[in-house]
Design an enzyme around this catalytic site. Structure first.
Site, PDB file in Angstrom:
ATOM      1  N   ASP A 408     -44.490 -83.961 -20.387  1.00  0.00           N
ATOM      2  CA  ASP A 408     -43.677 -84.247 -21.776  1.00  0.00           C
ATOM      3  C   ASP A 408     -44.392 -85.117 -22.655  1.00  0.00           C
ATOM      4  O   ASP A 408     -45.380 -86.000 -22.263  1.00  0.00           O
ATOM      5  CB  ASP A 408     -42.355 -84.910 -21.405  1.00  0.00           C
ATOM      6  CG  ASP A 408     -41.425 -84.812 -22.795  1.00  0.00           C
ATOM      7  OD1 ASP A 408     -41.694 -84.156 -23.523  1.00  0.00           O
ATOM      8  OD2 ASP A 408     -40.520 -85.631 -22.745  1.00  0.00           O
ATOM      9  N   GLU A 411     -47.764 -84.477 -27.108  1.00  0.00           N
ATOM     10  CA  GLU A 411     -48.644 -84.115 -28.332  1.00  0.00           C
ATOM     11  C   GLU A 411     -49.607 -84.611 -28.820  1.00  0.00           C
ATOM     12  O   GLU A 411     -50.765 -84.293 -29.528  1.00  0.00           O
ATOM     13  CB  GLU A 411     -47.504 -84.268 -29.472  1.00  0.00           C
ATOM     14  CG  GLU A 411     -46.453 -83.276 -29.361  1.00  0.00           C
ATOM     15  CD  GLU A 411     -45.513 -83.608 -28.235  1.00  0.00           C
ATOM     16  OE1 GLU A 411     -45.316 -84.820 -27.833  1.00  0.00           O
ATOM     17  OE2 GLU A 411     -44.833 -82.486 -27.469  1.00  0.00           O
ATOM     18  N   ASP A 483     -37.128 -80.219 -27.988  1.00  0.00           N
ATOM     19  CA  ASP A 483     -35.651 -80.649 -28.086  1.00  0.00           C
ATOM     20  C   ASP A 483     -34.965 -79.896 -29.184  1.00  0.00           C
ATOM     21  O   ASP A 483     -34.658 -80.395 -30.294  1.00  0.00           O
ATOM     22  CB  ASP A 483     -35.775 -82.327 -28.388  1.00  0.00           C
ATOM     23  CG  ASP A 483     -36.303 -83.142 -27.434  1.00  0.00           C
ATOM     24  OD1 ASP A 483     -36.695 -82.559 -26.298  1.00  0.00           O
ATOM     25  OD2 ASP A 483     -36.639 -84.243 -27.568  1.00  0.00           O
TER      26      ASP A 483
END
Ligand code: GLC
Length: 815
Positions: A408, A411, A483
């Site tokens: 997670d 990015e 999300d």
């Protein structure tokens, strides 16, 4: 006054001069033909063409003196071929393969691509072609008025991308909405379709890129990047399936995951302490709601230090993992990239610093950004040593009994959302700044994890879940769509986004079922679960401060229906697993937009068709994407369709409205469909399954090949799998089912078949390998027999039970 006018003129001149200007590539000055490529020197650019395959051509431009030697992060196979024709005629050069004709106009240099009958497929915009604006590069293509676009990976909004502009820049976008762009993944690949014929373009550039699919103009569409080369692959179909297969030939395909990863997975931010995890597990088993995986989110760690445990919350992880695994649970831990910058008490940070494995500022200082653990170092995954080190740390988690890794915040996300562009990365020895590496940071993190798990456990199939990624991410990880929100808008996105990922080469995808943020109404949760049961990745997850979202949190009625639909997913496991196998071989999606299977059917491109889909070739899923509706408008393409729930048969080629009470999600079997199923289990591998069930909706002739293996090891790569072919033929008098072993490398535990034939009116007798079968009065009675049949005349349903004799021939006579 004079001074003012003079100053004004000077300023205007200066201003004009400092205006950036598009610089077009100009004419071809010289040409050099090498074995593997053709090199053109243009007025303002270098330009290379490679023929990769008869339907795949690579076009590469740079305004530098030479091309970069850094290897591609996305492309793993791009050897070029040399057996094509090349000629020069008047004002153009021509490349001819068995499938394409490419003309390269000399002045100005422009590319036009035709099929072999000289029908234009794609061409550079005649005036603009390729242009530079300092570092920025763009490729302008002629936009045909009837041209439509799909793909571009994980994008919000409609599945069709025509007349919108998109950005590729991996972004942490909690609570995004249907207009947010970009979000977590960058897949710079799209499919163009005109006259039902498809081609694809993949732009292999990792810098921030743009795809304008005809937004705000009707003359061109364009794609390009802020920096780096214009390096793109043109992929011809005309079948959409061929485009996707060729694209995944370049960028790689998903390996077959462990079978348990197809099961239901339960997550929450966060399940802790240990007793809570055990309670969740026990509740699933007590209630007999199937579940294979439980996730540990960030609270399992010691103050968010990756690769540590919070020993107060989890005093004996190994024991917990061991106990849970006896009950069939696989535990997956979250692993974020940020390594807490604790250089006193944290060995991972110290080791990373000592071994120079973190990303640095140009002056040599190690970069720190803020995330969950507060200030953190960021591993440089573009450096081989870092990948190996990180891979080993992840493998250590597996050694303790963890089953898979959840990546997670890759990015990479930092508080403030602005990872400094000047931070440097190794770029596999070529050195690059964050601008180049940003979009592949998640890809390389997953890569590191994947290699680490494979090195340490060579015979195990790794399972990795990731939020960020780039083209090629399918090689290493499943993807969830980040999300999302417990809303109807997101329920719809949970349908269209995995569809978009599937046609962009990433088949293993799904959403946070029930919505991550907020709390869904019971009905919204139910409808989402029903959809989720048909998305390849099937996980319920929740933000920290929302109320409970487990299947039993919404009352008894919902719990029952949710249990039913999860159970159906487990019953359909042989069918799903077969599709995963196919995806690993062909790159085609498991969950497919209607137009992929019915490319010539206009209605399959209609706006509303994006809210239904096919699983493989034979099951049509029409989810109710609204919390309070109990009907669904469905488009059935040509042919006959069997309603899963009531055996009603519909003639296709039309839109219908079907009733969809809360208990069901509308499902249809395509005529000719052969659907393998098995009994429900609490987790995959719980039972020694001895019976394969087949649902058959006979057509004149249809075939299905079932793939089976041990579901967990890499032995299938050595040929340890079996293939069983089912062939059904129907004529005016009889129906025949032939079962034949095509490959016998894996011994199934199968003892018998329970076969349901739909749409049967009458018949005289049934023979299995020429022995006639006895008739019984009910399904229950039949189930207690070795062989026989039961005819449910009211529903035109014939059930046949037979022993598995290997090669078999079953005949239903005198229809
Ligand atoms: C991010 C993830 C989410 C996770 C949370 C805490 O928001 O997208 O899935 O639960 O971080 O780790």
């Amino acid at each position: 006054m004079k001074i003012i006018i003079f100053t004004f003129i000077m300023l205007t001149i200066l201003n004009t001069n400092s205006f950036s200007e598009f610089k077009f590539i100009g004419e071809i000055k010289s040409i050099n033909k090498f074995d593997n490529r053709i090199e053109f020197k243009l007025e303002n650019s270098l330009f290379n063409i490679y023929v990769i395959k008869d339907n795949v051509i690579r076009f590469r431009y740079t305004n530098k003196n030479s091309f970069s030697e850094a290897p591609s992060y996305a492309v793993i196979k791009n050897n070029s071929i040399s057996n094509y024709d090349f000629s020069e005629t008047g004002n153009y050069f021509e490349i001819k393969t068995s499938e394409l004709i490419v003309r390269i106009l000399k002045d100005p240099c422009r590319v036009s691509i035709y099929d072999k009958n000289m029908n234009i497929i794609n061409e550079d915009e005649k005036s603009f072609g390729v242009s530079y604006d300092f570092d920025e590069v763009r490729c302008f293509k002629k936009l045909f008025s009837d041209e439509i676009f799909y793909g571009l990976g994980e994008k919000t909004g409609n599945l069709q991308k025509t007349r919108n502009q998109y950005t590729m820049w991996n972004s942490d976008t909690p609570g995004y909405n249907e207009k947010t762009d970009p979000i977590y993944q960058s897949i710079p690949f799209f499919i163009g379709i005109r006259n039902k014929k498809a081609y694809g373009i993949f732009l292999d550039n990792t810098y921030k890129s743009y795809f304008n699919m005809g937004a705000s103009n009707k003359r061109f569409y364009w794609f390009g990047s802020e920096k780096g080369e214009l390096d793109y692959y043109f992929i011809n179909g005309p079948e959409i399936k061929k485009v996707i297969s060729s694209y995944t030939d370049l960028t790689g395909r998903m390996e077959l995951p462990p079978k348990w990863a197809l099961g239901y997975q339960q997550s929450r931010w966060s399940y802790y302490p240990e007793s809570r995890v055990r309670e969740i597990a026990k509740t699933f088993r007590d209630k007999e709601i199937p579940c294979d995986v439980i996730y540990l989110d960030i609270h399992y760690m010691n103050d968010y230090r990756v690769f540590t445990w919070d020993k107060n919350r989890f005093p004996d992880p190994q024991k917990m993992l061991n106990d849970l695994s006896k009950d069939g649970f696989k535990i997956i831990t979250i692993v974020d990239p940020g390594v807490k910058a604790d250089t006193i008490n944290y060995s991972i940070a110290k080791e990373g610093l000592r071994r120079n494995l973190f990303a640095k500022y140009p002056d040599g200082e190690v970069y720190q950004g803020e995330v969950w653990p507060s200030w953190a170092f960021f591993p440089d995954f573009t450096k081989k040593e870092t990948r190996t080190w990180w891979g080993e740390k992840n493998a250590d988690l597996l050694k303790q009994g963890i089953a898979g890794i959840w990546n997670d915040m890759n990015e990479p996300a930092v508080w403030g959302a602005s990872f400094p562009d000047l931070v440097l990365f190794d770029d596999n020895g070529f050195k690059a700044d964050h601008k180049k590496i940003h979009n592949v940071y998640g890809l390389e993190m997953a890569h590191a994890t994947f290699e680490g798990l494979k090195n340490e456990f060579p015979n195990k199939r790794p399972f990795i879940l990731t939020r960020a990624g780039f083209s090629g991410i399918q090689r290493y990880a499943a993807v969830w769509t980040g999300d999302n929100v417990a809303s109807e808008e997101h329920l719809k996105l949970a349908c269209t986004m995995p569809l978009g990922m599937g046609i962009s080469g990433v088949p293993f995808c799904g959403s946070d079922v029930g919505g991550f943020m907020g709390t869904p109404s019971p009905n919204l949760y139910l409808r989402w679960m029903q959809l989720g049961a048909f998305t390849p990745f099937f996980r319920g997850h929740s933000v920290i401060n929302a109320s409970a979202k487990e299947p039993w949190a919404f009352g008894e009625e919902i719990e029952k229906w949710v249990k039913d639909i999860i159970s159906l997913r487990y019953e359909l496991l042989p069918y799903f697993y077969n599709e995963f196998y196919a995806a690993s071989k062909t790159g085609l999606p498991i969950m497919r937009p209607m137009f992929l299977n019915f490319q010539n059917d206009d209605e399959c491109y209609a706006f509303e068709s994006q809210y239904q889909f096919m699983i493989g070739e034979d099951i049509l899923v029409a989810p109710v994407l609204s919390e309070n509706k109990n009907f669904k408008k469905v488009y059935l393409p040509e042919g006959k369709w069997l309603d899963w729930w009531n055996s009603k048969i519909y003639e296709g080629n039309k839109w219908i409205i079907v009733e969809a009470p809360s208990s069901i999600i509308p499902l249809f079997i395509r005529e000719g469909g052969i659907i393998p199923m098995q009994e429900k289990q609490n987790y995959i591998g719980e039972k020694n399954i001895k019976e394969l069930m087949l649902k058959i909706f006979p057509s004149k002739n249809s075939n299905y090949v079932l793939y089976e293996d041990d579901g967990i090891t890499q032995n299938y790569k050595k040929g340890e799998y079996s293939l069983t072919r089912f062939e059904v033929n129907k004529n005016d008098n009889s129906i025949t089912l032939n079962i034949s072993k095509e490959k016998d490398g894996y011994e199934t535990k199968r003892e018998d078949y329970l076969i349901s034939f739909y749409d049967i009116n009458e018949f005289s007798s049934i023979e299995n390998n020429n022995n006639s079968l006895n008739s019984f009065n009910s399904l229950d009675e039949l189930k207690n027999q070795n062989e026989g049949f039961y005819f449910d005349k009211e529903n035109n349903l014939l059930l046949i039970k037979v022993k598995d004799h290997g090669n078999m021939n079953i005949q239903i006579k005198d229809l």
